[in-house]
Structures are given as C-alpha cells and as structure tokens.
Write a protein that holds these residues in place. Structure first.
Motif, PDB file in Angstrom:
ATOM      1  N   ASN A   1      23.470  88.445  32.165  1.00  0.00           N
ATOM      2  CA  ASN A   1      24.885  88.444  32.542  1.00  0.00           C
ATOM      3  C   ASN A   1      25.080  88.170  34.029  1.00  0.00           C
ATOM      4  N   LEU A   2      24.313  87.242  34.549  1.00  0.00           N
ATOM      5  CA  LEU A   2      24.443  86.829  35.941  1.00  0.00           C
ATOM      6  C   LEU A   2      25.359  85.606  36.033  1.00  0.00           C
ATOM      7  N   PRO A   3      25.970  85.341  37.176  1.00  0.00           N
ATOM      8  CA  PRO A   3      26.837  84.167  37.319  1.00  0.00           C
ATOM      9  C   PRO A   3      26.066  82.868  37.056  1.00  0.00           C
ATOM     10  N   PRO A   4      26.729  81.847  36.528  1.00  0.00           N
ATOM     11  CA  PRO A   4      26.045  80.580  36.246  1.00  0.00           C
ATOM     12  C   PRO A   4      25.370  79.968  37.473  1.00  0.00           C
ATOM     13  N   ASP A   5      26.046  80.007  38.633  1.00  0.00           N
ATOM     14  CA  ASP A   5      25.438  79.381  39.816  1.00  0.00           C
ATOM     15  C   ASP A   5      24.185  80.129  40.252  1.00  0.00           C
ATOM     16  N   THR A   6      24.167  81.443  40.063  1.00  0.00           N
ATOM     17  CA  THR A   6      22.971  82.215  40.389  1.00  0.00           C
ATOM     18  C   THR A   6      21.818  81.867  39.457  1.00  0.00           C
ATOM     19  N   CYS A   7      22.102  81.765  38.169  1.00  0.00           N
ATOM     20  CA  CYS A   7      21.049  81.430  37.200  1.00  0.00           C
ATOM     21  C   CYS A   7      20.486  80.038  37.465  1.00  0.00           C
ATOM     22  N   GLN A   8      21.359  79.081  37.785  1.00  0.00           N
ATOM     23  CA  GLN A   8      20.895  77.735  38.108  1.00  0.00           C
ATOM     24  C   GLN A   8      20.033  77.744  39.367  1.00  0.00           C
ATOM     25  N   HIS A   9      20.469  78.498  40.361  1.00  0.00           N
ATOM     26  CA  HIS A   9      19.692  78.624  41.602  1.00  0.00           C
ATOM     27  C   HIS A   9      18.323  79.253  41.338  1.00  0.00           C
ATOM     28  N   LEU A  10      18.272  80.298  40.521  1.00  0.00           N
ATOM     29  CA  LEU A  10      16.995  80.956  40.229  1.00  0.00           C
ATOM     30  C   LEU A  10      16.027  80.003  39.552  1.00  0.00           C
ATOM     31  N   MET A  11      16.525  79.178  38.629  1.00  0.00           N
ATOM     32  CA  MET A  11      15.654  78.220  37.945  1.00  0.00           C
ATOM     33  C   MET A  11      15.135  77.165  38.917  1.00  0.00           C
ATOM     34  N   ARG A  12      15.994  76.690  39.823  1.00  0.00           N
ATOM     35  CA  ARG A  12      15.584  75.649  40.766  1.00  0.00           C
ATOM     36  C   ARG A  12      14.688  76.193  41.873  1.00  0.00           C
ATOM     37  N   THR A  13      14.689  77.495  42.070  1.00  0.00           N
ATOM     38  CA  THR A  13      13.916  78.091  43.164  1.00  0.00           C
ATOM     39  C   THR A  13      12.591  78.684  42.699  1.00  0.00           C
ATOM     40  N   TYR A  14      12.582  79.309  41.513  1.00  0.00           N
ATOM     41  CA  TYR A  14      11.382  80.014  41.045  1.00  0.00           C
ATOM     42  C   TYR A  14      10.804  79.413  39.764  1.00  0.00           C
ATOM     43  N   GLY A  15      11.440  78.394  39.217  1.00  0.00           N
ATOM     44  CA  GLY A  15      10.914  77.758  38.025  1.00  0.00           C
ATOM     45  C   GLY A  15      10.880  78.712  36.847  1.00  0.00           C
ATOM     46  N   ASN A  16       9.814  78.651  36.075  1.00  0.00           N
ATOM     47  CA  ASN A  16       9.742  79.499  34.884  1.00  0.00           C
ATOM     48  C   ASN A  16       9.483  80.972  35.208  1.00  0.00           C
ATOM     49  N   ARG A  17       9.434  81.311  36.487  1.00  0.00           N
ATOM     50  CA  ARG A  17       9.326  82.714  36.894  1.00  0.00           C
ATOM     51  C   ARG A  17      10.670  83.305  37.320  1.00  0.00           C
ATOM     52  N   ALA A  18      11.742  82.570  37.062  1.00  0.00           N
ATOM     53  CA  ALA A  18      13.074  83.050  37.440  1.00  0.00           C
ATOM     54  C   ALA A  18      13.385  84.399  36.804  1.00  0.00           C
ATOM     55  N   GLU A  19      12.906  84.618  35.596  1.00  0.00           N
ATOM     56  CA  GLU A  19      13.207  85.869  34.916  1.00  0.00           C
ATOM     57  C   GLU A  19      12.554  87.065  35.601  1.00  0.00           C
ATOM     58  N   HIS A  20      11.493  86.838  36.372  1.00  0.00           N
ATOM     59  CA  HIS A  20      10.862  87.935  37.115  1.00  0.00           C
ATOM     60  C   HIS A  20      11.863  88.570  38.077  1.00  0.00           C
ATOM     61  N   ILE A  21      12.721  87.748  38.660  1.00  0.00           N
ATOM     62  CA  ILE A  21      13.738  88.279  39.564  1.00  0.00           C
ATOM     63  C   ILE A  21      14.813  89.003  38.767  1.00  0.00           C
TER      64      ILE A  21
END
Length: 551
Positions: free
Chosen positions: A424-444
């Motif tokens: 339930n995070l904002p769309p821009d945050t989720c997109q940023h996490l994917m572009r910054t941490y790749g498949n480890r975005a969920e760790h954050i």
C-alpha cells in the motif's frame, strides 16, 4: 554488507589481491576477481564511487565523437574505442537492467547537408554496434523531431535520432560492490591506504587507516591493484617514487536544470561548441543534466566544483538548440568530476586517448589500471584481473560478461504494481524502488511491517521513503549523510536546496541506526549543509547559497 565484519577480515586474512579504489573499475575488478575464486579485498578512502564514477554524464556509449575523429584522422585507436564501447554497452544494460537502459538522443541540424553528414555517421555507428537491444537511428524532419522533443528550437532544419544507453552511475558501482561482497570479497569504504610495506623490495602489505575511527591495521596481499582513476599517480609514486606521472586530470562539470527545460524523454547531443567538444542535455529523473566541460585540472587535493564561467559556458552552448532559453536562475545545482586521461603526445585533454592500460611496475610489483571510461569498466576490470592472474600464477577466466548484478536477475519493472498491492505504498514510490533496487525492492518494503512510520516520504517532492535510509545503512554501508543523499539517492546532484531541507530527517534516521550522539548528529548536519551552501556560492548562485545556509 557489514563494514565491521569486513574490517576485521582486512586485519586477519591474507588476500590474493587488494584492490585500491572502489569506483567503476575497482568495483568491477573486485567482482571479476571474486568470481574467479580469488580472495579479494576492496578498499576506498571515501565512499564507494564517491569521486569520478558518481559524477559522469550518465551515458553508456561507444562515443560518437570518437567515431568522427577516427574517420577524419584515420585513427585506429579511436575506432577501437568505439568498437569496445558499443560491445560493452549491451552488457552494462543486460547485467543490471533496473539501473541502465537505452536512451534516445536527438541532434538538431540546421541544413540538409549537416543532416546527411550526421545520418551517414550514425548509420556507421549502428553498423559497428551490430544487432543488439538498441534501436537504430533515423533522420527526422522538423515536425517529427518536435513531436519527440517539443522544446527544441524552431530554427532547426531537422534532427537526427540515435540511441545510446543511460545508467545511474553511483548505484551501478554500488551494485558491483555488493555483488563482489556476496561473491566473497571483503569490501570496506572509508579505508585509506597510507603506506606500502615492501618485503625485499616487493609490496606484500600496506598500512590501512579507518577514516571513521583513526585505527590503523596492516593488510596483507600477494598483489596490489591500483584503481584510483585520476589519483593513480599518487598511489604509483607511493609504491615507487621514481616513476613518471602517467595521468593528466581533466575537469568536467554539469549544470542541472528543471525537467521542463526539455519536457521530453529524449536527450540532446550538441555537436558543435566553441571549444570543439560535444555537449549533452540529458533527462535524468525529474531534472536535465547539461554537460560536460573539459579543462585541465591539477588541484587534486580539492573536490572539483561548478564555477560561474562554467555555468555561463554551458547555458550559452545549449541556448541555440532550445526554443525557450534557460538562464542562471533556472540552475538548481551542478557537479564536477575528474577524468583520468592517460598522458600521451597529444596536446590537449579533448584529444587525449581515453582507452585504458594495465601497468606493472617491475620494481614494486604494483599493478595500476589507468585511463578508461564507464562504458568499458567491465573490459578494463577483466584485463586488470588477467594481469593479476599472471602475477598469481593462475589461469582462471573472467565470468562477468553474463553475470547479473544484485537486483538484476529476473527483474521486471512491472512488478512495482505487485509491490503497491502488497504494501500500500504510493505508485511513484513503488516505481522508484524498482528502478533503484531492482528485484530487491521488496527488502525495503518489508521494513515497514515492523515500523509503520518508515513508510513516510522524506518529502512530498520526491518518492523517497524513510525505510530506504534504514536499508542503506544496514545493507549498503552508508555511514555519512552524503553517502545517502549524493550517491544512494542522487538528490545532491539534482537540487541543493531540497537536499539541505531533507538532510535533518536523514540525519535523525542515521543517528538512530548508527548510534550517533546528538552532538555528532548536529555537527554532521551542519557540516553537510555548509558544504551545499559553498557549492552554490562558488557557482555564483548566491541566492541559492543563502537559502541553503538559512535551513
């Protein structure tokens, strides 16, 4: 990555190779050596990629200018650079697709002849590249060019479209470091080599100083590899004072303008400048980076900074190519870097070769990786570790060409939607996490489950959330405010004022994670905000500097 654990490894173990400098080439060499099964130490006197490797134009390219020079002067060395660059750019994108991607570039032309000339050259560029994931170029009429980039000047005759690559340089270097760490290397930032300790004339140990605590240790390794870029001569002369200098440092700076300057996903290549260079205007996040300059630089003891004359030069250079001309008030920040050009008989830094060389000093045994550029970091690292293998009497081959960096394997940008649904995070945050941490975005995202306030944004103007700072400290070895704000995020590069505004929140989060006292937290914050204010003042952006000082 655990800094304390890795520091103890430096103290206790004997390594096959110690790599000095954790920029693109050093981090790439550490990964290459670790994947070959060698015991590797990687050290840097500051943060990972804190110098040249985090201050590039963010391009992965074969070098259009090199191709032109190769043809005009029948220069095979320049042509070899183009071929190497085009071969390596596909590897850079493949191995970390969340940090690198193809980028469209437009070159406005002002006559049909100029358009034909550019089209022929870029067709040859595509031919050398061969069949890869990058689209081919084409010659566009004015209407087609304006559809892609509406802020281009209406005075142009047409424009030539071609593709190169773009990367988040500091985070790409960090991914190399993390990958090396996971492959078994002992990686430590803020670890300065202060003295070599030779045995029978050959270097087998060195004194390393912890820049955070002042502690010194003796690090032992069979081979030492110098990957310190523009600072290579200092390490070479520390090992053998009789050596000649091999590096001619060149300063390049960028100014940062609002995204609306281009209002496009396409970059601009400016092929004609007053001093015979090319300049780029490149969208990066919500900003446009314009650069770079190319001037001799000798003051290696100080950080290269943006100066008023450089701001004026870059604004004047970009002005004829845009319909609405930016001015100094539009400049929100800037950054400078130092290219490690190899000394040759050529007369100025614009024409010095940027290919690389691996040098062995027979007296001390020190290996030095000299020259090069971001695009060919992997090839540079491979050549360097091949020489390390010779020194070790081993024959393992490089495995980096098809090795995914952390976060890169099975990466799908579209998975940001799954992240949003689950957390339930904002769309821009989720997109940023994917572009910054790749498949480890969920760790954050998982950090939010145990501490709900970590889901809060640092500022409404950016997608960054508090959980990232915690993750960067725990998993990415961030230990200073600048580690977070300049390199793990790229905020310092893009907006000095906003960086100063969010720095207190980042300081609070880091203080909790790292156990800073209130006094230490306040001194770190004040020092960093003073630094940002000094950047604005030295660039001649006095109003911004005053605003930063008031934060």
């Amino acid at each position: 990555m655990n800094r304390k654990k890795n520091w103890e490894r430096l103290r206790q173990e004997t390594f096959d190779v110690c790599i000095i400098g954790a920029g693109a080439s050093g981090a790439g060499a550490a990964l290459d050596a670790a994947l070959r099964g060698y015991k590797v130490a990687l050290i840097d006197r500051s943060d990972f990629s804190s110098e040249t490797s985090s201050r590039s134009t963010k391009l992965i390219h074969g070098g259009v200018r090199y191709l032109e020079q190769a043809i005009k002067k029948l220069d095979l060395a320049q042509l070899r650079q183009v071929k190497h660059g085009l071969a390596e750019r596909r590897t850079v994108v493949r191995n970390a697709p969340y940090l690198a991607h193809p980028l469209a570039l437009l070159t406005p032309v002002f006559s049909w002849f100029e358009g034909l000339y550019m089209t022929i050259g870029l067709t040859l560029y595509d031919f050398i590249a061969g069949r890869d994931a990058f689209p081919g170029g084409k010659w566009l009429n004015q209407k087609e060019a304006l559809a892609l980039s509406p802020k281009l000047t209406r005075k142009m005759h047409s424009a030539v479209l071609y593709y190169d690559g773009q990367l988040n340089d500091a985070r790409y270097a960090l991914a190399l470091v993390q990958s090396a760490d996971e492959a078994g290397a002992a990686v430590v930032n803020y670890a300065a080599l202060t003295e070599f300790n030779p045995e029978n004339g050959t270097i087998k140990a060195a004194t390393i100083e912890n820049q955070l605590t002042g502690e010194t240790i003796t690090l032992r390794a069979n081979v030492f590899l110098n990957c310190t870029g523009p600072y290579s001569d200092a390490i070479r002369l520390l090992a053998n004072p009789s050596l000649d200098r091999r590096i001619r440092p060149s300063k390049g700076v960028h100014i940062v303008l609002p995204r609306e300057t281009l209002n496009s996903d396409c970059a601009i290549l400016i092929p004609k400048t007053s001093d015979g260079r090319v300049v780029f205007a490149i969208p990066f996040g919500d900003k446009v980076f314009v650069g770079t300059t190319d001037t001799d630089f000798s003051d290696l003891a100080h950080e290269p900074v943006l100066e008023p004359a450089e701001v004026d030069y870059l604004l004047e250079t970009v002005r004829p190519y845009l319909d609405q001309t930016p001015n100094k008030a539009d400049v929100q920040s800037g950054f400078g870097g130092i290219r490690p050009l190899i000394v040759s008989s050529r007369t100025d830094t614009k024409t010095l070769l940027r290919d690389h060389e691996v040098e062995l000093d027979e007296t001390s045994g020190l290996l030095s990786l000299l020259g090069g550029k971001w695009t060919t970091y992997r090839l540079m690292a491979q050549d360097a570790i091949d020489r390390v293998s010779e020194q070790l009497g081993k024959s393992e081959r490089s495995k980096t060409e098809t090795h995914y960096l952390v976060g890169g394997e099975n990466y799908r940008y579209e998975d940001w939607q799954l992240l949003q649904k689950a957390y339930n995070l904002p769309p821009d945050t989720c997109q940023h996490l994917m572009r910054t941490y790749g498949n480890r975005a969920e760790h954050i995202a998982k950090l939010i489950q145990s501490q709900a306030n970590l889901a809060e944004k640092i500022t409404d103007e950016q997608p960054f959330i508090k959980a990232e700072v915690v993750y960067q400290v725990r998993e990415e070895m961030a230990v200073t405010l600048r580690d977070v704000l300049a390199r793990r995020w790229r905020l310092e590069l893009s907006d000095w004022s906003l960086t100063a505004q969010v720095a207190p929140q980042v300081a609070d989060l880091m203080a909790t994670e790292l156990g800073w006292s209130a006094t230490y937290r306040n001194s770190q914050l004040q020092s960093y905000q003073n630094l940002l204010a000094s950047f604005a003042k030295q660039a001649g952006l006095v109003a911004d500097g005053a605003a930063i000082s008031a934060v």
